[in-house]
Design a protein around this motif. Structure first.
Motif, PDB file in Angstrom:
ATOM      1  N   GLY A 176       0.815  -1.208   0.000  1.00  0.00           N
ATOM      2  CA  GLY A 176       0.000   0.000   0.000  1.00  0.00           C
ATOM      3  C   GLY A 176       0.846   1.255   0.000  1.00  0.00           C
ATOM      4  N   VAL A 177       0.262   2.323   0.488  1.00  0.00           N
ATOM      5  CA  VAL A 177       0.916   3.626   0.449  1.00  0.00           C
ATOM      6  C   VAL A 177       0.532   4.416   1.695  1.00  0.00           C
ATOM      7  CG1 VAL A 177      -0.982   4.587  -0.944  1.00  0.00           C
ATOM      8  CG2 VAL A 177       1.231   5.750  -0.897  1.00  0.00           C
ATOM      9  N   VAL A 178       1.504   5.137   2.244  1.00  0.00           N
ATOM     10  CA  VAL A 178       1.287   6.040   3.371  1.00  0.00           C
ATOM     11  C   VAL A 178       1.097   7.452   2.831  1.00  0.00           C
ATOM     12  CG1 VAL A 178       2.363   7.083   5.409  1.00  0.00           C
ATOM     13  CG2 VAL A 178       2.599   4.631   4.988  1.00  0.00           C
ATOM     14  N   PHE A 179       0.116   8.164   3.386  1.00  0.00           N
ATOM     15  CA  PHE A 179      -0.082   9.547   2.953  1.00  0.00           C
ATOM     16  C   PHE A 179      -0.386  10.434   4.157  1.00  0.00           C
ATOM     17  CE2 PHE A 179      -4.185   7.457   2.720  1.00  0.00           C
ATOM     18  CZ  PHE A 179      -5.098   8.384   3.186  1.00  0.00           C
ATOM     19  N   PRO A 180       0.192  11.643   4.172  1.00  0.00           N
ATOM     20  CA  PRO A 180      -0.103  12.589   5.260  1.00  0.00           C
ATOM     21  C   PRO A 180      -1.458  13.223   5.037  1.00  0.00           C
ATOM     22  CG  PRO A 180       1.410  13.587   3.697  1.00  0.00           C
ATOM     23  CD  PRO A 180       1.172  12.193   3.215  1.00  0.00           C
ATOM     24  N   TRP A 191       0.018  11.723  13.825  1.00  0.00           N
ATOM     25  CA  TRP A 191      -0.266  10.547  14.645  1.00  0.00           C
ATOM     26  C   TRP A 191      -0.003   9.261  13.876  1.00  0.00           C
ATOM     27  CZ3 TRP A 191      -1.109  11.104  19.662  1.00  0.00           C
ATOM     28  CH2 TRP A 191      -1.699  12.272  20.156  1.00  0.00           C
ATOM     29  N   LEU A 192       0.445   8.224  14.595  1.00  0.00           N
ATOM     30  CA  LEU A 192       0.542   6.872  14.080  1.00  0.00           C
ATOM     31  C   LEU A 192      -0.346   5.957  14.925  1.00  0.00           C
ATOM     32  CD1 LEU A 192       4.373   6.606  13.377  1.00  0.00           C
ATOM     33  CD2 LEU A 192       2.535   7.121  11.758  1.00  0.00           C
ATOM     34  N   GLU A 249       6.261   1.158  11.413  1.00  0.00           N
ATOM     35  CA  GLU A 249       6.998   0.414  10.391  1.00  0.00           C
ATOM     36  C   GLU A 249       6.612   0.878   8.991  1.00  0.00           C
ATOM     37  OE1 GLU A 249       5.235  -0.916  12.819  1.00  0.00           O
ATOM     38  OE2 GLU A 249       6.602  -2.125  14.058  1.00  0.00           O
ATOM     39  N   GLN A 250       5.332   1.120   8.769  1.00  0.00           N
ATOM     40  CA  GLN A 250       4.892   1.587   7.453  1.00  0.00           C
ATOM     41  C   GLN A 250       5.435   2.976   7.151  1.00  0.00           C
ATOM     42  OE1 GLN A 250       0.717   1.061   8.209  1.00  0.00           O
ATOM     43  NE2 GLN A 250       0.602  -0.876   7.097  1.00  0.00           N
ATOM     44  N   GLN A 270       5.198  11.200  14.777  1.00  0.00           N
ATOM     45  CA  GLN A 270       6.463  11.193  14.048  1.00  0.00           C
ATOM     46  C   GLN A 270       6.285  11.917  12.714  1.00  0.00           C
ATOM     47  OE1 GLN A 270       8.427   7.310  13.996  1.00  0.00           O
ATOM     48  NE2 GLN A 270       7.088   6.545  15.639  1.00  0.00           N
ATOM     49  N   TYR A 271       7.407  12.144  12.039  1.00  0.00           N
ATOM     50  CA  TYR A 271       7.333  12.658  10.666  1.00  0.00           C
ATOM     51  C   TYR A 271       8.630  12.326   9.928  1.00  0.00           C
ATOM     52  CZ  TYR A 271       9.979  16.817  12.269  1.00  0.00           C
ATOM     53  OH  TYR A 271      10.921  17.676  12.797  1.00  0.00           O
TER      54      TYR A 271
END
Length: 398
Positions: free
Chosen positions: A158-162, A209-210, A192-193, A216-217
């Motif tokens: 998948g993909v992480v997005f802010p 937030w995670l 991890e992602q 984190q960023y």
């Protein structure tokens, strides 16, 4: 904890087991007692090292096998249980089997079943994988007083997005961040992602937030406003400015506000750009997509289409949250710079700014206008014909 029967008398053995059981009850409902039986042999569980990988909508096998150290031992009467780790020391039931009796729990009903590939196979088949299935699973095998467990990690492509909503940056509590990701077809990303996304080049100078409650960023291009010119990855670059994932730690204080890092996976349907005869205000976006058997795409759906379906379009369009964005796979100077990604124009004035729209059509949904449609007013006319209300637009074949 392992207790050897040969070293303990029978009364002392039961006393020790009782103390262990009581201690386990005080720690919580989950307890594991390993007993080595010299005459019969202990049960041993083996799971896959590392992780297994699937995607939303896929089918995956969580591997787990067991055997006995003594060969002469029956597999009858063995209880097989799968649980998911939802927090440290907290579990939720997934599936349990005792002989011919099988039962799945919660949203795993109808999706989870044993693979059943011969004696000693406790592997779990999970169908129609969802975003919420991501995480660690425990396989527990019990036979009378003997048991053992193994852990399997299920990862998703998948993909992480802010993400932040229209209200602006740093407006979300942890609970609000969970809800915001859900509304945009995602879930809060794991640490991890996010780290994997940073290694792939994600650079975002706003903390979010995670899923574990940390903030984190990721910074792939170090600069002073984003935690300085040296980062967590300095060692691998020989002490140079290598960036890294900045970590504020765990921030479960309900009064703190940040953005969110969301995660989404494979799309079962399709995202496409709809360009009407005239650009639309936000109020006309839903009607335009509906005429093509679709809905206005969510932010997570656009990111998934960009990352996993390679959608590339150098034209901004409305999304369901009122933002305007466009996906770039092949960077070019006239399309927002030299890095791939989803360009974000923020939240334009919904009544004054005019764009096309990105739509999402679910699998199996028909396209009512396969030959192409435009937008206008039935009976002719147009802007030159006087004041026209966009809410009265109807689809017209072009």
């Amino acid at each position: 904890m392992v207790w050897a029967r040969a070293a303990l008398g029978p009364w002392m053995l039961w006393g020790v087991l009782l103390l262990v059981a009581l201690a386990g009850a005080q720690r919580g409902r989950k307890k594991v007692v390993h007993v080595l039986e010299g005459e019969s042999g202990s049960v041993v569980v083996q799971t896959a090292p590392g992780q297994v990988v699937s995607h939303r909508g896929g089918t995956i096998v969580l591997p787990c096998r067991y055997h006995y150290e003594a060969t002469a031992h029956s597999h009858e009467g063995v209880r097989l249980k799968w649980t998911k780790v939802v927090e440290p020391l907290a579990f939720t039931d997934v599936f349990v089997a005792l002989g011919p009796q099988h039962r799945a729990f919660g949203n795993y009903r109808g999706r989870a079943e044993l693979q059943g590939d011969g004696p000693g196979d406790a592997s779990l088949v999970l169908r129609n994988v969802t975003l919420q299935d991501y995480g660690h699973y425990e396989c527990e095998v019990t036979n009378e007083l003997e048991d053992d467990t193994g852990m399997v990690k299920l990862d998703l492509e998948g993909v992480v997005f802010p993400y932040h909503p229209r209200g602006g940056r740093y407006k979300l509590s942890f609970t609000e961040a969970q809800r915001a990701c859900g509304e945009q077809d995602g879930i809060l990303a794991s640490a991890e992602q996010l780290h994997t996304a940073w290694r792939d080049g994600l650079d975002w100078c706003n903390a979010g937030w995670l899923r574990d409650g940390s903030v984190q960023y990721p910074v792939s291009r170090p600069r002073e406003p984003c935690g300085g010119l040296r980062g967590a990855g300095d060692a691998r670059a020989g002490g140079g400015a290598a960036g890294g994932v900045r970590n504020y730690g765990y921030r479960h204080n309900a009064g703190e506000r940040y953005d969110a890092f969301c995660f989404t996976s494979n799309l079962p349907g399709r995202v496409f750009f709809l360009k009407p005869l005239r650009p639309l205000p936000f109020s006309g976006a839903a009607r335009a997509c509906a005429a093509r058997g679709a809905a206005v795409a969510k932010v997570g759906q656009l990111f998934a289409a960009w990352k996993l379906q390679l959608l590339d379009r150098c034209t901004a369009g409305w999304l369901a949250d009122g933002s305007a964005r466009y996906p770039i796979v092949n960077p070019r100077a006239r399309c927002g710079g030299l890095r791939p990604g989803v360009r974000n124009l923020g939240f334009p004035d919904p009544g004054r700014r005019l764009f096309g729209v990105y739509c999402y059509r679910a699998p199996g949904a028909p396209d009512p206008a396969p030959g192409g449609w435009g937008w206008g007013w039935a009976g002719g006319g147009g802007w030159a014909g006087g004041a026209r209300d966009p809410a009265a637009w109807t689809p017209l074949r072009v």
